[in-house]
Design an enzyme around this catalytic site. Structure first.
Site, PDB file in Angstrom:
ATOM      1  N   GLU A 446      49.004  -7.321  28.411  1.00  0.00           N
ATOM      2  CA  GLU A 446      49.889  -6.896  27.310  1.00  0.00           C
ATOM      3  C   GLU A 446      49.173  -5.891  26.407  1.00  0.00           C
ATOM      4  O   GLU A 446      49.415  -5.840  25.212  1.00  0.00           O
ATOM      5  CB  GLU A 446      50.305  -8.146  26.520  1.00  0.00           C
ATOM      6  CG  GLU A 446      51.729  -8.193  26.047  1.00  0.00           C
ATOM      7  CD  GLU A 446      52.673  -7.316  26.802  1.00  0.00           C
ATOM      8  OE1 GLU A 446      53.049  -7.697  27.925  1.00  0.00           O
ATOM      9  OE2 GLU A 446      53.040  -6.253  26.295  1.00  0.00           O
TER      10      GLU A 446
HETATM   11  C1  FAD Z   1      46.555 -11.917  35.328  1.00  0.00           C
HETATM   12  C2  FAD Z   1      47.106 -10.594  34.933  1.00  0.00           C
HETATM   13  C3  FAD Z   1      48.461 -10.464  34.684  1.00  0.00           C
HETATM   14  C4  FAD Z   1      49.000  -9.234  34.338  1.00  0.00           C
HETATM   15  N1  FAD Z   1      50.351  -9.082  34.182  1.00  0.00           N
HETATM   16  C5  FAD Z   1      50.894  -7.834  34.081  1.00  0.00           C
HETATM   17  C6  FAD Z   1      52.297  -7.628  34.120  1.00  0.00           C
HETATM   18  O1  FAD Z   1      53.073  -8.574  34.205  1.00  0.00           O
HETATM   19  N2  FAD Z   1      52.773  -6.346  34.079  1.00  0.00           N
HETATM   20  C7  FAD Z   1      51.947  -5.268  33.986  1.00  0.00           C
HETATM   21  O2  FAD Z   1      52.426  -4.140  33.959  1.00  0.00           O
HETATM   22  N3  FAD Z   1      50.594  -5.432  33.926  1.00  0.00           N
HETATM   23  C8  FAD Z   1      50.059  -6.682  33.981  1.00  0.00           C
HETATM   24  N4  FAD Z   1      48.703  -6.859  33.949  1.00  0.00           N
HETATM   25  C9  FAD Z   1      47.850  -5.704  33.783  1.00  0.00           C
HETATM   26  C10 FAD Z   1      47.205  -5.670  32.402  1.00  0.00           C
HETATM   27  O3  FAD Z   1      48.148  -5.346  31.426  1.00  0.00           O
HETATM   28  C11 FAD Z   1      46.038  -4.667  32.493  1.00  0.00           C
HETATM   29  O4  FAD Z   1      45.023  -5.309  33.238  1.00  0.00           O
HETATM   30  C12 FAD Z   1      45.531  -4.239  31.132  1.00  0.00           C
HETATM   31  O5  FAD Z   1      46.500  -3.486  30.466  1.00  0.00           O
HETATM   32  C13 FAD Z   1      44.248  -3.432  31.236  1.00  0.00           C
HETATM   33  O6  FAD Z   1      44.327  -2.434  32.215  1.00  0.00           O
HETATM   34  P1  FAD Z   1      43.189  -2.356  33.320  1.00  0.00           P
HETATM   35  O7  FAD Z   1      43.015  -3.709  33.907  1.00  0.00           O
HETATM   36  O8  FAD Z   1      43.510  -1.250  34.253  1.00  0.00           O
HETATM   37  O9  FAD Z   1      41.879  -2.047  32.533  1.00  0.00           O
HETATM   38  P2  FAD Z   1      41.401  -0.610  32.065  1.00  0.00           P
HETATM   39  O10 FAD Z   1      42.508   0.131  31.433  1.00  0.00           O
HETATM   40  O11 FAD Z   1      40.659   0.043  33.189  1.00  0.00           O
HETATM   41  O12 FAD Z   1      40.385  -1.018  30.918  1.00  0.00           O
HETATM   42  C14 FAD Z   1      39.048  -1.474  31.175  1.00  0.00           C
HETATM   43  C15 FAD Z   1      38.307  -1.505  29.827  1.00  0.00           C
HETATM   44  O13 FAD Z   1      38.278  -0.200  29.252  1.00  0.00           O
HETATM   45  C16 FAD Z   1      38.886  -0.210  27.978  1.00  0.00           C
HETATM   46  N5  FAD Z   1      39.626   1.037  27.816  1.00  0.00           N
HETATM   47  C17 FAD Z   1      40.548   1.557  28.640  1.00  0.00           C
HETATM   48  N6  FAD Z   1      41.027   2.699  28.135  1.00  0.00           N
HETATM   49  C18 FAD Z   1      40.419   2.891  26.958  1.00  0.00           C
HETATM   50  C19 FAD Z   1      40.497   3.888  25.939  1.00  0.00           C
HETATM   51  N7  FAD Z   1      41.325   4.923  26.033  1.00  0.00           N
HETATM   52  N8  FAD Z   1      39.704   3.745  24.852  1.00  0.00           N
HETATM   53  C20 FAD Z   1      38.868   2.705  24.736  1.00  0.00           C
HETATM   54  N9  FAD Z   1      38.747   1.735  25.661  1.00  0.00           N
HETATM   55  C21 FAD Z   1      39.519   1.826  26.749  1.00  0.00           C
HETATM   56  C22 FAD Z   1      39.765  -1.429  27.954  1.00  0.00           C
HETATM   57  O14 FAD Z   1      40.008  -1.906  26.632  1.00  0.00           O
HETATM   58  C23 FAD Z   1      38.978  -2.410  28.797  1.00  0.00           C
HETATM   59  O15 FAD Z   1      38.002  -3.047  28.025  1.00  0.00           O
HETATM   60  C24 FAD Z   1      48.142  -8.107  34.233  1.00  0.00           C
HETATM   61  C25 FAD Z   1      46.769  -8.259  34.450  1.00  0.00           C
HETATM   62  C26 FAD Z   1      46.260  -9.469  34.817  1.00  0.00           C
HETATM   63  C27 FAD Z   1      44.783  -9.563  35.095  1.00  0.00           C
END
Ligand code: FAD
Length: 609
Positions: A446
């Site tokens: 989220e």
């Molecule tokens: C169990 C689970 C359920 C989920 N359910 C859903 C769902 O129902 N629908 C859906 O669409 N998604 C879902 N997600 C996805 C979830 O919303 C994402 O994992 C989350 O938004 C983070 O994206 P990412 O994992 O690609 O991490 P990344 O975006 O790669 O981030 C990795 C790290 O880098 C940081 N970061 C990234 N960009 C920046 C920036 N611009 N500035 C500073 N820091 C940054 C982040 O804060 C984090 O610490 C789910 C994930 C999990 C694990």
């Protein structure tokens, strides 16, 4: 933990206090739009829901964790018992408490719906995500769908025949939602062919409902890059005809089921749309390029609910740890430490265990207060009137705090609960370690908590020309003014005043950084600022509750059961004010020093490997 055993616990007296004594819900009941709701109805709903979750959802919590979901012939099979629980949940109407009556709901206050969500999520967070996502998706269709879309989908989604999801994330588009590549190609009948892959989709497929309605962010061919070019589509797992009847498959395939740290009973799916060129979606409301605005409707509600998930799971972790601490005996009292014959005492009597318990109590009750404060602002906004704008502004401002602070504190509280049990906390028999594993995701999905912090500092603090923040600071200021000389809480209220001043100065400092070439200091500090503001809000609300508790307690005999309850409220507020709130001013000092080593360390300086 033994399968089928309910570990869920909630303190209903605390809920009643927050609703009726602190947030004065009684003032809103019995009149529009809550005509059908009185105090008795609210109390009865809470008691009934507690009974339901203890009998039905709680016993499935460990079952879901241990069994998990399975992918069989391309379909997700949920853990045993989930299907029956889903049916009962909808039969009993737990997902429609605050849904408008015109949409088949019960028209109750949001603040009650938040308590109901806490009960459901605390008993079984993984299960509760299935109806939670269905509800959120239905709300988007209710707000933005065409009449025809509402007719075909809404009733089915609100009453458990259809489920729902939110599909934003793709392998290359996580926090960077605007990098989404899922395509929507116009078809001659006004619908769209959807193609692409979404990952990490919660409740992405399952066997609980006849259909799963995916809300998918995709880019219409030729649309602008970034978030501006995204549109939102209704993409059912199985096609739905004009009369709302479910037909054949819609070319949505489960590519994989993720294996994860917690919430194992919830299916986290890789979804492939249109692998065979036969996936059809329709634009929500028939309007293109409004995807993010429409999805935000779902995300705002979902962000509040993720904070509530955190409060729910950490609350039951705390209450289980408290129960254990009352029963487990180890060592003599510190007052008899030299006497080997002194009786063993319950670990509850040891000062450090008491510290851990009160720390958990203050954080759980404080974050709950914050979530309920947000919800009651939402209810007061629904009444309309001259101050509706103020209430809406507070909902906007407090949403990132509830999501991020609520979820961060949840993991911390669950970890403290494990520590309180010692070795028993680390093994599976007591169920606490599951709470901790389940709680970690709340700070990630989220929008990660840093994304929430950027929402706060980049958007919410300056929203409405800064009026929302000023109104919040004024609310705290009025409380300080009224209570700075309180005979019992005066010293704590003065610490709150220090926190409020530090927060206000920090907000000004952030504006300065944005304008004077020090922009990277803003994201570097954002999480800390969110924490400062959350702690100020929690400290204020706990003290506000304590002042009320103190007044009520004065009228009671010492042996009245509420006397101990009110004493607990006072202790939690003073503990938070004197042990946590001083950190707000300290954090402001750290920020003011502009210490920027994370920015200046060379990339190669992090490690030599
Ligand atoms: C169990 C689970 C359920 C989920 N359910 C859903 C769902 O129902 N629908 C859906 O669409 N998604 C879902 N997600 C996805 C979830 O919303 C994402 O994992 C989350 O938004 C983070 O994206 P990412 O994992 O690609 O991490 P990344 O975006 O790669 O981030 C990795 C790290 O880098 C940081 N970061 C990234 N960009 C920046 C920036 N611009 N500035 C500073 N820091 C940054 C982040 O804060 C984090 O610490 C789910 C994930 C999990 C694990």
């Amino acid at each position: 933990m033994a399968k089928g055993q309910n570990r869920y616990r909630a303190d209903l007296r605390e809920f009643h206090f927050c609703l009726f004594e602190q947030f004065k819900l009684g003032e809103l009941l019995g009149k529009p739009p809550f005509v059908a709701w009185g105090e008795d109805e609210v109390r009865m709903a809470i008691a009934e829901c507690y009974r339901f979750v203890c009998e039905v959802l709680g016993p499935l919590n460990a079952v879901g964790d241990e069994t998990g979901c399975r992918l069989v012939d391309g379909q997700v099979v949920t853990p045993p018992g989930f299907k029956e629980a889903w049916a009962q949940l909808y039969e009993q109407g737990w997902k429609t408490i605050a849904t408008d009556e015109e949409h088949g709901g019960q028209g109750g206050p949001y603040v009650l719906a938040v308590i109901i969500e806490e009960l459901l999520s605390g008993a079984n967070a993984a299960f509760t995500m299935y109806p939670g996502l269905a509800h959120g998706a239905a709300e988007v269709i209710a707000a933005f769908g065409t009449d025809e879309q509402k007719r075909r989908y809404l009733h089915a989604m609100q009453h458990g025949r259809f489920a729902g999801t939110m599909c934003l994330t793709e392998p290359q588009a996580g926090s960077d939602v605007g990098a989404a590549r899922t395509r929507a190609t116009p078809l001659p009948d006004g619908k769209y062919a959807i193609s692409g892959t979404k990952v990490f989709i919660s409740a992405g497929d399952h066997d609980l409902a006849d259909n799963v309605v995916h809300l998918v962010l995709a880019r219409v061919d030729g649309a602008a890059p970034g978030t501006k070019g995204l549109s939102l589509f209704i993409v059912p797992k199985r096609r739905v005809d004009e009369d709302g009847k479910v037909g054949g498959p819609n070319d949505v395939a489960v590519g994989a089921l993720e294996h994860k740290m917690g919430i194992n009973g919830n299916a986290t799916c890789v979804l492939n749309f249109g692998e065979n060129g036969a996936c059809v979606g329709e634009l929500v409301g028939g309007v293109p390029h409004q995807g993010m605005a429409q999805m935000f409707k779902m995300m705002n509600g979902a962000r509040l609910l993720v904070g509530v998930q955190g409060i729910a799971v950490s609350s039951t972790a705390y209450l289980n740890a408290l129960n254990y601490a009352r029963e487990r005996q180890q060592g003599p009292s510190i007052l008899h430490w030299k006497d080997p014959t002194a009786p063993r005492v319950a670990i509850l009597e040891h000062p450090d265990v008491r510290r851990m318990l009160l720390d958990m109590k203050a954080r759980v009750e404080g974050t709950r207060c914050l979530a309920l404060k947000l919800a009651i602002h939402g209810d007061r906004a629904r009444l309309g009137g001259a101050d509706a704008e103020y209430h809406r502004g507070q909902v906007e401002l407090l949403t990132p705090l509830v999501k991020a602070y609520g979820s961060d504190q949840a993991f911390r509280v669950c970890e403290t609960a494990i520590q309180t049990l010692g070795g028993a906390g680390y093994i599976k028999d007591w169920g606490i370690e599951q709470y901790c594993r389940d709680a970690k995701i709340f700070s990630i999905y989220e929008g990660t908590n840093h994304i929430q912090a950027m929402d706060l500092v980049g958007r919410k603090l300056g929203q409405a020309g800064g009026a929302n923040l000023m109104a919040f600071l004024a609310d705290v200021g009025r409380f300080v003014e009224a209570n700075a000389s309180h005979p019992l809480f005066g010293p704590s209220v003065r610490v709150l005043d220090g926190a409020r001043t530090a927060l206000q100065q920090t907000a000004m400092r952030l504006m300065g950084w944005s304008g004077n070439g020090k922009l990277p200091l803003v994201p570097l500090s954002a999480n800390r600022v969110l924490e400062m503001m959350s702690e100020t809000a929690v400290g204020w609300l706990l003290l506000d509750g304590a002042v009320i508790a103190e007044e009520k307690a004065r009228a009671l005999a010492a042996d009245h059961p509420d006397a101990a309850f009110y004493a607990g409220k006072r202790a939690a507020a003073v503990y938070f004010a004197r042990n946590v709130l001083p950190g707000v001013a300290a954090k402001a000092e750290v920020l003011a020093s502009e210490e920027d080593s994370p920015l200046t360390i060379p990339d190669a300086g992090f490690a030599t490997v």
